[in-house]
Design an enzyme around this catalytic site. Structure first.
Site, PDB file in Angstrom:
ATOM      1  CG  ASN A  85     -29.105 -33.763 -30.103  1.00 28.24           C
ATOM      2  OD1 ASN A  85     -29.005 -34.891 -29.629  1.00 28.24           O
ATOM      3  ND2 ASN A  85     -28.199 -33.154 -29.989  1.00 28.24           N
ATOM      4  CD  GLU A 138     -18.088 -37.461 -27.228  1.00 26.12           C
ATOM      5  OE1 GLU A 138     -18.167 -36.381 -27.573  1.00 26.12           O
ATOM      6  OE2 GLU A 138     -17.391 -38.272 -27.729  1.00 26.12           O
ATOM      7  CB  CYS A 178     -23.412 -31.162 -29.382  1.00 22.35           C
ATOM      8  SG  CYS A 178     -22.776 -32.736 -30.432  1.00 22.35           S
ATOM      9  CD  GLU A 222     -19.300 -41.919 -27.215  1.00 23.02           C
ATOM     10  OE1 GLU A 222     -19.884 -41.535 -27.874  1.00 23.02           O
ATOM     11  OE2 GLU A 222     -19.469 -42.776 -26.266  1.00 23.02           O
TER      12      GLU A 222
HETATM   13  P1  NAD Z   1     -29.700 -33.279 -20.828  1.00 22.78           P
HETATM   14  O1  NAD Z   1     -28.349 -33.077 -20.043  1.00 22.78           O
HETATM   15  O2  NAD Z   1     -30.719 -32.639 -19.995  1.00 22.78           O
HETATM   16  O3  NAD Z   1     -30.068 -34.545 -21.065  1.00 22.78           O
HETATM   17  C1  NAD Z   1     -29.257 -35.845 -21.865  1.00 22.78           C
HETATM   18  C2  NAD Z   1     -29.724 -37.105 -21.103  1.00 22.78           C
HETATM   19  O4  NAD Z   1     -29.419 -37.045 -19.882  1.00 22.78           O
HETATM   20  C3  NAD Z   1     -30.940 -37.560 -21.173  1.00 22.78           C
HETATM   21  O5  NAD Z   1     -31.092 -38.826 -21.355  1.00 22.78           O
HETATM   22  C4  NAD Z   1     -31.634 -37.288 -19.618  1.00 22.78           C
HETATM   23  O6  NAD Z   1     -32.662 -38.037 -19.505  1.00 22.78           O
HETATM   24  C5  NAD Z   1     -30.307 -37.477 -18.909  1.00 22.78           C
HETATM   25  N1  NAD Z   1     -30.363 -36.709 -17.592  1.00 22.78           N
HETATM   26  C6  NAD Z   1     -30.923 -35.568 -17.187  1.00 22.78           C
HETATM   27  N2  NAD Z   1     -30.765 -35.311 -15.879  1.00 22.78           N
HETATM   28  C7  NAD Z   1     -29.971 -36.204 -15.285  1.00 22.78           C
HETATM   29  C8  NAD Z   1     -29.458 -36.672 -14.071  1.00 22.78           C
HETATM   30  N3  NAD Z   1     -29.575 -35.708 -13.273  1.00 22.78           N
HETATM   31  N4  NAD Z   1     -28.801 -37.803 -13.948  1.00 22.78           N
HETATM   32  C9  NAD Z   1     -28.418 -38.391 -15.006  1.00 22.78           C
HETATM   33  N5  NAD Z   1     -28.933 -38.280 -16.303  1.00 22.78           N
HETATM   34  C10 NAD Z   1     -29.634 -37.326 -16.456  1.00 22.78           C
HETATM   35  O7  NAD Z   1     -29.171 -32.688 -22.080  1.00 22.78           O
HETATM   36  P2  NAD Z   1     -30.511 -32.116 -23.362  1.00 22.78           P
HETATM   37  O8  NAD Z   1     -31.116 -31.067 -22.947  1.00 22.78           O
HETATM   38  O9  NAD Z   1     -31.311 -33.518 -23.345  1.00 22.78           O
HETATM   39  O10 NAD Z   1     -29.776 -32.169 -24.524  1.00 22.78           O
HETATM   40  C11 NAD Z   1     -28.711 -30.967 -25.038  1.00 22.78           C
HETATM   41  C12 NAD Z   1     -27.526 -30.887 -24.666  1.00 22.78           C
HETATM   42  O11 NAD Z   1     -26.689 -32.150 -24.955  1.00 22.78           O
HETATM   43  C13 NAD Z   1     -26.758 -29.831 -25.323  1.00 22.78           C
HETATM   44  O12 NAD Z   1     -26.046 -28.983 -24.392  1.00 22.78           O
HETATM   45  C14 NAD Z   1     -26.067 -30.583 -26.370  1.00 22.78           C
HETATM   46  O13 NAD Z   1     -25.009 -29.639 -26.899  1.00 22.78           O
HETATM   47  C15 NAD Z   1     -25.459 -31.678 -25.786  1.00 22.78           C
HETATM   48  N6  NAD Z   1     -25.259 -32.576 -26.718  1.00 22.78           N
HETATM   49  C16 NAD Z   1     -23.901 -33.147 -26.901  1.00 22.78           C
HETATM   50  C17 NAD Z   1     -23.758 -34.001 -27.857  1.00 22.78           C
HETATM   51  C18 NAD Z   1     -22.170 -34.325 -28.330  1.00 22.78           C
HETATM   52  O14 NAD Z   1     -21.985 -35.415 -28.850  1.00 22.78           O
HETATM   53  N7  NAD Z   1     -21.220 -33.499 -27.611  1.00 22.78           N
HETATM   54  C19 NAD Z   1     -24.576 -34.519 -28.725  1.00 22.78           C
HETATM   55  C20 NAD Z   1     -26.045 -34.160 -28.436  1.00 22.78           C
HETATM   56  C21 NAD Z   1     -26.413 -33.408 -27.555  1.00 22.78           C
END
Ligand code: NAD
Length: 433
Positions: A104, A202, A236, A413
């Site tokens: 995002n 996060e 998020c 962070e």
């Molecule tokens: P996601 O968890 O599917 O993916 C995030 C990252 O994790 C990607 O790089 C992905 O390749 C990796 N990933 C996926 N499966 C994995 C696994 N089994 N092992 C290790 N890595 C893996 O999340 P998303 O759908 O890409 O992002 C949306 C979510 O992220 C929302 O819930 C949002 O709130 C959260 N988010 C939080 C913040 C924050 O700072 N708190 C910021 C941005 C997004």
């Protein structure tokens, strides 16, 4: 991993702190010099409007600027102890840190996570999201040109279930920083726990905007709209719940309905209020929430429009304000990750706190009131890593420590605070008589 370890033990690890800071500053400048190019890459890759992509490039550069000042100011302490002893503490880098980044805000999240880790003296291995990795590959090139020794910063692309999990499981990782969904965060933390590797998580949020009857609505309305529309709600820290004290509920909803009606959605390069969502599954997810709301007969108070320039097959969704949302409903409790604002009334301060704290998340909250005592009471009572009073910063503020409670994750962070998470404190006790 081998390259990162070699850099940590060698060229990067042996650089004087002031020189580490200079290299980070050079990277910050390089990002600024290439801001238009990086913004264009990010807009095309993520679908975000150009103005948001430009803001993301500027924020990424700002993170490296902020942390460039840190390496020669990060110091330990001396502790008064028993006579005949001197006690010192040292803040030491952890070694090789792993960073898993979502799609995002690739540049912003990269800047905040890698800026702090490098400033603390670590070498990094970064796994960007499979949906959006191009800007980070370009920044890795810029880092190399800016004088970061080879191996200091490594960007490794791949699927989460292959490259992401490999990073989480790697025995050579000394710290893992994960930003993404709560479900994946659990998986990553479980893997890290097997090796007792420290983890910063996060995760998601369901940020409440809490508007009391004495609030300045003229000031609040544009901020409330932006906090849910920014990045098409894929933030998020989006302000995705609107809690309004009953006497001003109708007035505020009427005014917000007008503001939502003026919002326009279209391709990234058209630079409208919202771009498309990242992928088909995300569109399906958001449509699912809207279909549930329609089935439950929740009234739509206001809605934006999709521009004629948006291709019919694109992942576009109109920003939507849904009113009278029951606090127990999915829409009030779960993260939509789309431009959907769920509004509900409250009766008094205690009721507002109960609703605000009524989800599993606790990332960011906004409180709108002119009453000074109430501002502080609310800031204490709301369970969130950041509380904004009469303003709201969805992701803003490089200097401001950021992180969650509960399902929003743990660890902090951003700001100087992040450097504590990327270092270990060593206590040295000398007995000299
Ligand atoms: P996601 O968890 O599917 O993916 C995030 C990252 O994790 C990607 O790089 C992905 O390749 C990796 N990933 C996926 N499966 C994995 C696994 N089994 N092992 C290790 N890595 C893996 O999340 P998303 O759908 O890409 O992002 C949306 C979510 O992220 C929302 O819930 C949002 O709130 C959260 N988010 C939080 C913040 C924050 O700072 N708190 C910021 C941005 C997004």
């Amino acid at each position: 991993m081998r390259a990162a370890r070699a850099a940590f033990d060698g060229a990067w690890g042996k650089l004087a702190p002031v020189e580490k800071g200079r290299r980070l500053m050079a990277l910050s400048r390089a990002i600024l010099d290439h801001a238009d190019e990086l913004a264009w890459i990010e807009a095309r890759d993520c679908g975000k409007p150009m103005k948001q992509a430009r803001a993301d490039a500027a924020a990424c550069a700002r993170y490296f600027e902020f942390y460039a000042g840190a390496p020669d100011k990060l110091h330990g302490d001396t502790i008064p102890y028993t006579p005949g002893y001197t006690v010192l503490t040292w803040r030491e880098p952890l070694g090789v840190t792993g960073h898993i980044i979502p799609w995002n805000y690739p540049m912003q999240i990269f800047g905040r996570s890698i800026g702090g880790a490098l400033a603390a003296g670590n070498a990094c291995v970064v796994k960007p999201a499979e949906d959006a990795c191009l800007s980070l590959l370009r920044i890795a090139e810029l880092a190399s040109e800016s004088g970061l020794p080879d191996g200091t910063l490594n960007v490794v692309t791949g699927l989460g279930r292959e490259a992401g999990i490999a990073l989480a499981q790697h025995p050579g990782i000394d710290h893992l920083s994960f930003t993404g969904s709560p479900a994946t965060g659990t998986l990553v933390a479980q893997e890290a726990a097997k090796r007792h590797c420290p983890v910063t998580l996060e995760l998601g949020g369901k940020g409440p905007q809490i508007v009391f009857a004495d609030a300045d609505l003229d000031a609040a309305i544009p901020v409330i709209v932006n906090a849910i529309v920014q990045n098409a709600g894929q933030t998020c820290s989006a302000g995705s719940r609107l809690l309004v004290e009953r006497p001003r509920y109708e007035e505020l909803l009427e005014r917000l309905a007008k503001a939502f009606g003026a919002l326009r959605v279209g391709p990234a390069l058209d630079d409208l209020d919202c771009g498309p969502l990242i992928r088909a599954s995300q569109l399906e997810r958001v449509r699912g929430f809207l279909a549930d709301a329609s089935r439950d007969k929740l009234p739509v108070a206001g809605q934006g429009a999709i521009a004629a320039t948006a291709p019919a097959s694109g992942y576009y969704v109109a920003p939507t304000l849904v009113r009278d949302v029951p606090p127990s409903s999915r829409l009030a409790r779960e993260e939509v990750f789309g431009p959907v604002l769920a509004a509900m009334p409250f009766d008094d301060e205690a009721h507002a706190v109960k609703l605000a704290n009524g989800t599993d998340f606790g990332l960011v909250a906004g409180v709108w009131t002119r009453d000074g005592g109430r501002q502080l009471r609310m800031a204490r009572a709301v369970r969130a890593g950041q509380v904004f009073i009469n303003n709201y910063g969805a992701g803003g503020g490089v200097e401001l420590p950021f992180g969650g409670f509960g399902h929003s994750g743990h660890g902090r962070e951003k700001g100087f605070e992040a450097l504590h998470g990327f270092t270990a404190l060593k206590t040295v006790v000398l007995q000299h008589g």
